[in-house]
Every structure is written in C-alpha cells, then in structure tokens.
Design a protein around this motif. Sequence first.
Motif, PDB file in Angstrom:
ATOM      1  N   ASN A 106       0.232 -16.345  34.570  1.00 35.76           N
ATOM      2  CA  ASN A 106       0.534 -16.086  33.163  1.00 35.76           C
ATOM      3  C   ASN A 106       0.520 -14.617  32.767  1.00 35.76           C
ATOM      4  OD1 ASN A 106      -2.208 -15.800  33.443  1.00 35.76           O
ATOM      5  ND2 ASN A 106      -2.741 -16.877  31.566  1.00 35.76           N
ATOM      6  N   SER A 107       0.161 -13.723  33.668  1.00 39.96           N
ATOM      7  CA  SER A 107       0.188 -12.292  33.359  1.00 39.96           C
ATOM      8  C   SER A 107      -0.042 -11.493  34.630  1.00 39.96           C
ATOM      9  CB  SER A 107      -0.891 -11.919  32.328  1.00 39.96           C
ATOM     10  OG  SER A 107      -2.179 -11.987  32.904  1.00 39.96           O
ATOM     11  N   GLY A 108       0.276 -10.198  34.562  1.00 41.49           N
ATOM     12  CA  GLY A 108      -0.028  -9.323  35.685  1.00 41.49           C
ATOM     13  C   GLY A 108      -1.516  -9.162  35.896  1.00 41.49           C
ATOM     14  N   THR A 109      -2.274  -9.185  34.813  1.00 39.19           N
ATOM     15  CA  THR A 109      -3.735  -9.096  34.925  1.00 39.19           C
ATOM     16  C   THR A 109      -4.288 -10.278  35.713  1.00 39.19           C
ATOM     17  OG1 THR A 109      -3.742  -8.050  32.745  1.00 39.19           O
ATOM     18  CG2 THR A 109      -5.862  -8.795  33.620  1.00 39.19           C
ATOM     19  N   SER A 110      -3.796 -11.476  35.409  1.00 41.55           N
ATOM     20  CA  SER A 110      -4.226 -12.666  36.148  1.00 41.55           C
ATOM     21  C   SER A 110      -3.825 -12.561  37.613  1.00 41.55           C
ATOM     22  CB  SER A 110      -3.610 -13.920  35.529  1.00 41.55           C
ATOM     23  OG  SER A 110      -4.057 -14.096  34.198  1.00 41.55           O
ATOM     24  N   ALA A 111      -2.646 -12.000  37.876  1.00 39.98           N
ATOM     25  CA  ALA A 111      -2.212 -11.811  39.258  1.00 39.98           C
ATOM     26  C   ALA A 111      -3.204 -10.935  40.018  1.00 39.98           C
ATOM     27  CB  ALA A 111      -0.813 -11.201  39.292  1.00 39.98           C
ATOM     28  N   LEU A 112      -3.607  -9.829  39.405  1.00 48.18           N
ATOM     29  CA  LEU A 112      -4.577  -8.943  40.045  1.00 48.18           C
ATOM     30  C   LEU A 112      -5.920  -9.639  40.251  1.00 48.18           C
ATOM     31  CD1 LEU A 112      -3.726  -5.753  37.972  1.00 48.18           C
ATOM     32  CD2 LEU A 112      -3.538  -5.915  40.460  1.00 48.18           C
ATOM     33  N   HIS A 113      -6.369 -10.358  39.238  1.00 42.99           N
ATOM     34  CA  HIS A 113      -7.649 -11.057  39.323  1.00 42.99           C
ATOM     35  C   HIS A 113      -7.649 -12.051  40.482  1.00 42.99           C
ATOM     36  CE1 HIS A 113     -10.717 -13.890  37.149  1.00 42.99           C
ATOM     37  NE2 HIS A 113     -11.270 -13.254  38.161  1.00 42.99           N
ATOM     38  N   LEU A 114      -6.617 -12.880  40.565  1.00 47.54           N
ATOM     39  CA  LEU A 114      -6.583 -13.914  41.601  1.00 47.54           C
ATOM     40  C   LEU A 114      -6.349 -13.323  42.985  1.00 47.54           C
ATOM     41  CD1 LEU A 114      -4.762 -16.916  39.897  1.00 47.54           C
ATOM     42  CD2 LEU A 114      -7.175 -16.250  39.851  1.00 47.54           C
ATOM     43  N   ALA A 115      -5.592 -12.242  43.071  1.00 46.07           N
ATOM     44  CA  ALA A 115      -5.415 -11.585  44.366  1.00 46.07           C
ATOM     45  C   ALA A 115      -6.747 -11.063  44.889  1.00 46.07           C
ATOM     46  CB  ALA A 115      -4.404 -10.454  44.245  1.00 46.07           C
TER      47      ALA A 115
ATOM     48  N   GLY B 171     -21.141  -7.363  43.621  1.00 49.05           N
ATOM     49  CA  GLY B 171     -21.735  -6.433  44.565  1.00 49.05           C
ATOM     50  C   GLY B 171     -20.742  -5.701  45.437  1.00 49.05           C
ATOM     51  N   ASP B 172     -19.481  -6.145  45.446  1.00 44.71           N
ATOM     52  CA  ASP B 172     -18.454  -5.493  46.258  1.00 44.71           C
ATOM     53  C   ASP B 172     -17.880  -4.279  45.534  1.00 44.71           C
ATOM     54  OD1 ASP B 172     -18.728  -7.361  48.298  1.00 44.71           O
ATOM     55  OD2 ASP B 172     -17.159  -8.666  47.487  1.00 44.71           O
ATOM     56  N   GLU B 173     -17.146  -3.471  46.287  1.00 39.02           N
ATOM     57  CA  GLU B 173     -16.452  -2.318  45.735  1.00 39.02           C
ATOM     58  C   GLU B 173     -14.972  -2.390  46.090  1.00 39.02           C
ATOM     59  OE1 GLU B 173     -20.141   0.934  45.971  1.00 39.02           O
ATOM     60  OE2 GLU B 173     -18.458   1.051  47.401  1.00 39.02           O
ATOM     61  N   VAL B 174     -14.145  -1.893  45.177  1.00 37.49           N
ATOM     62  CA  VAL B 174     -12.697  -1.828  45.399  1.00 37.49           C
ATOM     63  C   VAL B 174     -12.253  -0.403  45.088  1.00 37.49           C
ATOM     64  CG1 VAL B 174     -10.426  -2.678  44.696  1.00 37.49           C
ATOM     65  CG2 VAL B 174     -12.386  -4.250  44.794  1.00 37.49           C
ATOM     66  N   ILE B 175     -11.585   0.219  46.023  1.00 33.64           N
ATOM     67  CA  ILE B 175     -11.113   1.591  45.842  1.00 33.64           C
ATOM     68  C   ILE B 175      -9.771   1.556  45.115  1.00 33.64           C
ATOM     69  CG2 ILE B 175     -10.344   3.681  47.028  1.00 33.64           C
ATOM     70  CD1 ILE B 175     -12.318   2.933  49.281  1.00 33.64           C
ATOM     71  N   THR B 176      -9.674   2.305  44.032  1.00 36.69           N
ATOM     72  CA  THR B 176      -8.439   2.348  43.256  1.00 36.69           C
ATOM     73  C   THR B 176      -8.340   3.702  42.566  1.00 36.69           C
ATOM     74  OG1 THR B 176      -7.067   1.088  41.691  1.00 36.69           O
ATOM     75  CG2 THR B 176      -9.418   1.302  41.161  1.00 36.69           C
TER      76      THR B 176
ATOM     77  N   VAL C 282      -5.438  -0.153  32.020  1.00 35.97           N
ATOM     78  CA  VAL C 282      -6.814  -0.628  32.158  1.00 35.97           C
ATOM     79  C   VAL C 282      -6.909  -1.955  32.912  1.00 35.97           C
ATOM     80  CG1 VAL C 282      -6.861  -1.873  29.962  1.00 35.97           C
ATOM     81  CG2 VAL C 282      -8.974  -0.860  30.855  1.00 35.97           C
ATOM     82  N   ALA C 283      -5.841  -2.745  32.947  1.00 37.04           N
ATOM     83  CA  ALA C 283      -5.883  -4.048  33.613  1.00 37.04           C
ATOM     84  C   ALA C 283      -6.239  -3.937  35.091  1.00 37.04           C
ATOM     85  CB  ALA C 283      -4.539  -4.764  33.451  1.00 37.04           C
ATOM     86  N   THR C 284      -5.815  -2.851  35.744  1.00 32.29           N
ATOM     87  CA  THR C 284      -6.132  -2.673  37.162  1.00 32.29           C
ATOM     88  C   THR C 284      -7.638  -2.725  37.383  1.00 32.29           C
ATOM     89  OG1 THR C 284      -4.191  -1.218  37.326  1.00 32.29           O
ATOM     90  CG2 THR C 284      -5.744  -1.189  39.170  1.00 32.29           C
ATOM     91  N   VAL C 285      -8.360  -2.041  36.527  1.00 34.57           N
ATOM     92  CA  VAL C 285      -9.812  -1.953  36.659  1.00 34.57           C
ATOM     93  C   VAL C 285     -10.483  -3.190  36.069  1.00 34.57           C
ATOM     94  CG1 VAL C 285     -11.840  -0.573  36.056  1.00 34.57           C
ATOM     95  CG2 VAL C 285      -9.684   0.555  36.663  1.00 34.57           C
ATOM     96  N   ALA C 286      -9.920  -3.721  34.993  1.00 35.23           N
ATOM     97  CA  ALA C 286     -10.493  -4.919  34.386  1.00 35.23           C
ATOM     98  C   ALA C 286     -10.535  -6.074  35.376  1.00 35.23           C
ATOM     99  CB  ALA C 286      -9.685  -5.317  33.152  1.00 35.23           C
ATOM    100  N   ALA C 287      -9.476  -6.220  36.177  1.00 36.82           N
ATOM    101  CA  ALA C 287      -9.428  -7.317  37.145  1.00 36.82           C
ATOM    102  C   ALA C 287     -10.550  -7.196  38.174  1.00 36.82           C
ATOM    103  CB  ALA C 287      -8.070  -7.335  37.842  1.00 36.82           C
ATOM    104  N   ILE C 288     -10.866  -5.974  38.573  1.00 37.56           N
ATOM    105  CA  ILE C 288     -11.988  -5.756  39.493  1.00 37.56           C
ATOM    106  C   ILE C 288     -13.291  -6.166  38.819  1.00 37.56           C
ATOM    107  CG2 ILE C 288     -13.277  -3.999  40.786  1.00 37.56           C
ATOM    108  CD1 ILE C 288     -10.614  -2.404  40.937  1.00 37.56           C
ATOM    109  N   ASP C 289     -13.434  -5.775  37.571  1.00 34.24           N
ATOM    110  CA  ASP C 289     -14.637  -6.111  36.810  1.00 34.24           C
ATOM    111  C   ASP C 289     -14.780  -7.622  36.638  1.00 34.24           C
ATOM    112  OD1 ASP C 289     -16.902  -5.150  35.104  1.00 34.24           O
ATOM    113  OD2 ASP C 289     -15.767  -6.172  33.537  1.00 34.24           O
TER     114      ASP C 289
END
Length: 370
Positions: A57-66, A75-80, A86-93
């Motif tokens: 339903n959105s690019g944000t959801s795509a990032l979240h599910l990926a 506890g994990d880290e993602v390098i970006t 902001v959605a790029t970082v929100a999905a990690i959060d």
Amino acid sequence: MIPFLDLKAQYRSIKDEIDQAVLNTLASSQYVLGSEVSTFEEEFAEYCGAAYGIAVNSGTSALHLALLAAEVGPGDEVITVSNTFVATVAAIDYCGAAPVFVDVEPDTLNMNPHLVEEAITERTRAILPVHLHGHPADLDPILEIARRHDLRVIEDACQAHGAEYKDRRVGGIGDLGCFSFYPGKNLGACGEGGMVVTQNEDFARKIRMLRDWGQEKKYHHKLKGYNYRMDGIQGAILRVKLRHLDGWTTARREVARRYNEQLVGLNLTLPIEKPWAKAVYHVYAVRILARDALHNYLNEQGVQTGIHYPIPVHLQTAYASLDFPENSFPISESSSRYLLSLPLYPELSQSKVSDICNYIHNFHQEADEE
C-alpha cells in the motif's frame, strides 16, 4: 504559472485507458489485491529484471517489509544515508532497529561506498542505499562489501523507477528493491501504492504473508503481519501507466538535457549522470548558494519549485534521540541548504523549459548588477 508537477496533464494524455481500467475493476469488484494487482506484480517484476514482485500500500510499507524479510529486528543496525525522505529511516525504526548513517558522494549525493565498511559493527544486518532523485547509487562496491560481511542489500528505489546501473534496472540488483507509487513518482498511482521486488522466493513468500496479516491462506496466520495490501484499482491504473513509463522517462531525460544545455556556465551546480548510470530524473535539483533567493524569485515569476530535503533526517526533531550533532555528515548537510528542484515532468514543453532557464539567467544577471 508553470507548476512544479502537472498530474492533470498526465491524466489527460491517457484518460480513456485509465477510465476503462477503473471501470473494469469496479465491474469485477476485486477491490483489494485481485487479478489486476497480481498481473501488475508480474509485469513490474519483469520490468525490473526481478523474479518476484509483491505489491503493497505504500513505499514505506515496502521498505518495512523488505527489512523484516531480511530479518532486521530489535537491536540490529542498518547502514543508510540521512539525505533522504524520512520514510527510509522510519522503516528501520518500525523494525526496532537503529539507522547508522554514512555521508554521500559530493556529485551524485548518493551513499559513498568508501564509508560503508567502517560503519559496520557486529550488530549490522543490512545496507540500505537510496537512489536519490532517480540516479542510481554505486551498487557494485556496496554489494561486494555486503557479501564479505554476510549482509543484505535493500535498494530504496522509491524515486528510481526504470533507472539503470550498468545496464541493469535498479531494484532487482540487490537482495530486495523497494518502490513507491505515490502519485508524484515517475510511475505513480491515483492514490498510494508500493512494491518489493526480489530474486529470492523465500523473501517473496514471507512478504506476501506479512502484507496480509501474516496469512499463508485465509485465517491461517503463520506470522504477526500487517494490513499493507494494494487496492485493486491502483493495480489496474499502474498496469496502464507502466506501458507508458519508458516513453515518459525519455521525455524526462530530454527535459533534463535541455536544462543542462541552457543552464551551463551559471553559478550553480547541475545534476550529473555517471557513465555507468541511466538516471530517470524524478527530481532535477540544482545546487546554488542563493537557494532561497532563487526560490522566491522564480515563485514571483510564476514558476513553482521544490526543496528536497531541507533538513537531513539525523537533524530532524523526531530523530533527535539518535544523537548525531550538526556537521556529522557535512556533504548531506551542506547539500540540504543549497538544493533547489526545478519543474520536471514529461509534459513540460520546450518553450516552458526555456522560460524557466531565462528567468534563472535573469536572476544571475540582476545579482551581478547589485
């Protein structure tokens, strides 16, 4: 008035096709997922050179599910990067993980591969480069680093539909690729939409469940999932628009070429295209020290412009807890102060491009006379 974006012009150009696709979906009553969505998944995955596409339903959801498919969790880290929406970082959060930022290259403003390896820790799970403004990030060195450290690469291709890296379309190059179909994107729905593409069958199966309440089949919930499904009408509309995407990309590239040709020699930095890249110019952003003055001047002449993105994510109030002080990422921060996005869409006429460029020349001339 020259608008920054003209969605009405795009709709008028394919009105009959869009209207019929919507009417067909209404007649079928397949309002959520359904055959139009599943066919669009196949067509867009093939377009990206990927084996599987999962519409959401959105690019944000795509990032979240990926990220969840890549087993990113608390506890994990993602390098970006920080110079992104902001959605790029929100999905990690959303995953309970922490973003670890690296600065960008000064020419493309995409992730600097030379800074990635030193940012890796024992908690790093994935690398998430962003194809900013529709220009591909330099993926080969990022992928090579990921292989050495057993990390996943998730492409944020939300601005880069059809962009190419070394003759391959982005999205299908990393482990997972994420797209947004927000209306203003190069391939935009008439509402919200997104997709994950991948070569990995297990990732695809997991994401299909996660987007639909974790169901393997109806009422059999294998995972704790989400309601991230794509609407049937959006799938139908996007199928129509996908057929026009390459033509629109050609038109966008021609507008960018004309800007490059007519703005050369002025006191501003134009976007570049690397020899190994085919950019799709979701945004045509120039860099100029007098950004705000030019923005105001063009607005007075009836030219709408955009500013993407004036505050890097690490300096946003919402992410103050990340505790990155100013000057942590100098290129990301300086570019955010000087970037100005000019109107660019396939229907923008040659004469209007010339008008915009003439206004910019006049701005510089008046500034020189002061």
